[in-house]
Design a protein around this motif. Structure first.
Motif, mmCIF file in Angstrom:
data_model
loop_
_atom_site.group_PDB
_atom_site.id
_atom_site.type_symbol
_atom_site.label_atom_id
_atom_site.label_comp_id
_atom_site.label_asym_id
_atom_site.label_seq_id
_atom_site.Cartn_x
_atom_site.Cartn_y
_atom_site.Cartn_z
ATOM 1 N N ALA A 161 0.928 -0.828 -0.324
ATOM 2 C CA ALA A 161 0.218 -0.087 -0.040
ATOM 3 C C ALA A 161 0.542 1.109 -0.028
ATOM 4 C CB ALA A 161 -0.745 -0.194 1.544
ATOM 5 N N ALA A 162 2.041 1.167 0.663
ATOM 6 C CA ALA A 162 2.637 2.371 0.465
ATOM 7 C C ALA A 162 3.855 2.603 -0.290
ATOM 8 C CB ALA A 162 3.691 1.925 2.027
ATOM 9 N N LEU A 163 3.422 2.099 -0.918
ATOM 10 C CA LEU A 163 4.875 1.463 -2.266
ATOM 11 C C LEU A 163 3.414 2.317 -3.266
ATOM 12 C CD1 LEU A 163 7.116 -1.933 -2.661
ATOM 13 C CD2 LEU A 163 7.662 0.504 -2.096
ATOM 14 N N SER A 164 1.909 1.872 -3.502
ATOM 15 C CA SER A 164 1.256 2.561 -4.138
ATOM 16 C C SER A 164 0.913 3.978 -4.078
ATOM 17 C CB SER A 164 0.198 1.316 -3.706
ATOM 18 O OG SER A 164 -0.956 1.969 -5.020
ATOM 19 N N GLN A 165 1.271 4.375 -3.173
ATOM 20 C CA GLN A 165 0.635 5.722 -2.681
ATOM 21 C C GLN A 165 1.791 5.965 -3.230
ATOM 22 O OE1 GLN A 165 0.019 6.110 0.994
ATOM 23 N NE2 GLN A 165 -1.423 4.609 1.760
ATOM 24 N N ALA A 166 3.603 6.022 -2.553
ATOM 25 C CA ALA A 166 4.491 6.626 -3.844
ATOM 26 C C ALA A 166 4.229 6.446 -5.040
ATOM 27 C CB ALA A 166 6.054 5.790 -3.182
ATOM 28 N N GLU A 167 4.421 5.372 -5.369
ATOM 29 C CA GLU A 167 3.625 5.103 -7.305
ATOM 30 C C GLU A 167 3.179 6.841 -8.146
ATOM 31 O OE1 GLU A 167 3.643 1.878 -11.476
ATOM 32 O OE2 GLU A 167 3.574 1.970 -8.751
ATOM 33 N N GLU A 168 1.907 6.949 -6.403
ATOM 34 C CA GLU A 168 0.831 8.175 -6.978
ATOM 35 C C GLU A 168 1.308 9.149 -6.673
ATOM 36 O OE1 GLU A 168 -2.410 7.686 -8.174
ATOM 37 O OE2 GLU A 168 -2.027 5.423 -8.884
ATOM 38 N N PHE A 169 2.205 9.764 -5.788
ATOM 39 C CA PHE A 169 2.841 10.496 -5.646
ATOM 40 C C PHE A 169 3.991 11.076 -6.731
ATOM 41 C CE2 PHE A 169 6.506 12.969 -3.990
ATOM 42 C CZ PHE A 169 5.766 14.002 -3.615
#
Length: 256
Positions: free
Chosen positions: A29-37
């Motif tokens: 979930a954190a990596l997905s948020q970083a990719e969206e950022f």
């Protein structure tokens, strides 16, 4: 003792699997948020470069990139020119360095690339996204300035999103899960657990105190009265060992 050991091992295995699964889910979930950022930062960078192209200040793009690199969450923001742009406008400034292997792959394939890497500054998410020539991108027509086919690769924006905060939060969550598991499995923890089992002659209660399990019987109302009546009867031998003859014995004596 063997039963408690088996239960302890089973709880250890279950809690370990739960902790590993929680860490995996949280990290994904954190990596997905970083990719969206990184996607938002890519669009912000392209919006700034497009505005500078329209106003004729694209030669000062190093100022924009330097400001982007001052953000705490991202670093090493680079804009790499593609072959079509180099053929039309030249290779650019000294900051428009030659693409590395990841950036060259994006220029050749026209697809985004994201991979977790690490260096001396810590772990980061390396993201490289292509800049495509489109008729309507952020409100502007790229084909009006770039005489190329639509969806041609004009260049790429490369950046590194720091994962330091993600790793710190993940470590804190992991320790919380370990402490919680240890508190539930500690053999000296004092806890009272009641399990009522209906049926039979009563309800069984299980109590755990100081790591030891005690079983006690709680009789129901009918069974309790039976025990009270039994306690009020005189004990055998209390009155000279005299016992009242059975009714069938009395009848037999009168008959003869």
């Amino acid at each position: 003792m063997q039963l408690l050991l088996t239960i302890g091992i089973a709880l250890f295995v279950v809690w370990t699997a739960v902790i590993v699964w929680q860490n995996h889910v949280y990290r994904q979930a954190a990596l997905s948020q970083a990719e969206e950022f990184s996607r938002s930062m890519h669009e912000a960078t392209m919006a700034g470069l497009t505005g500078m192209m329209v106003t004729g200040t694209i030669g000062q793009r190093d100022v924009l990139l330097d400001q982007m690199n001052q953000l705490g969450s991202i670093r090493d923001v680079r804009v790499v020119r593609g072959t079509a742009v180099i053929e039309t406008f030249g290779e650019g400034t000294a900051h428009d360095a030659r693409p590395d292997r990841s950036e060259q792959w994006v220029l050749d394939n026209g697809r985004a690339l994201s991979v977790v890497e690490s260096d001396g500054k810590g772990e980061y998410l390396r993201v490289v996204r292509p800049a495509l020539a489109q008729q309507d991108y952020l409100g502007k027509n790229c084909l009006s300035c770039h005489q190329v086919a639509e969806n041609s690769v004009l260049g790429a924006v490369s950046m590194k999103v720091s994962l330091d905060k993600v790793n710190a939060d993940l470590a804190a969550q992991r320790w919380k899960s370990i402490l919680m598991a240890g508190r539930h499995q500690h053999p000296g923890a004092a806890a009272d657990l009641s399990v009522h089992l209906q049926g039979g002659h009563g309800a069984a209660a299980l109590r755990r105190t100081g790591g030891a399990w005690h079983r006690r019987r709680r009789p129901v109302a009918g069974h309790r009265r039976h025990l009270q009546q039994r306690d009020r009867r005189p004990a055998a031998g209390a009155q000279g060992n005299e016992r009242e003859p059975a009714p069938h014995r009395r009848r037999s004596a009168r008959r003869y």
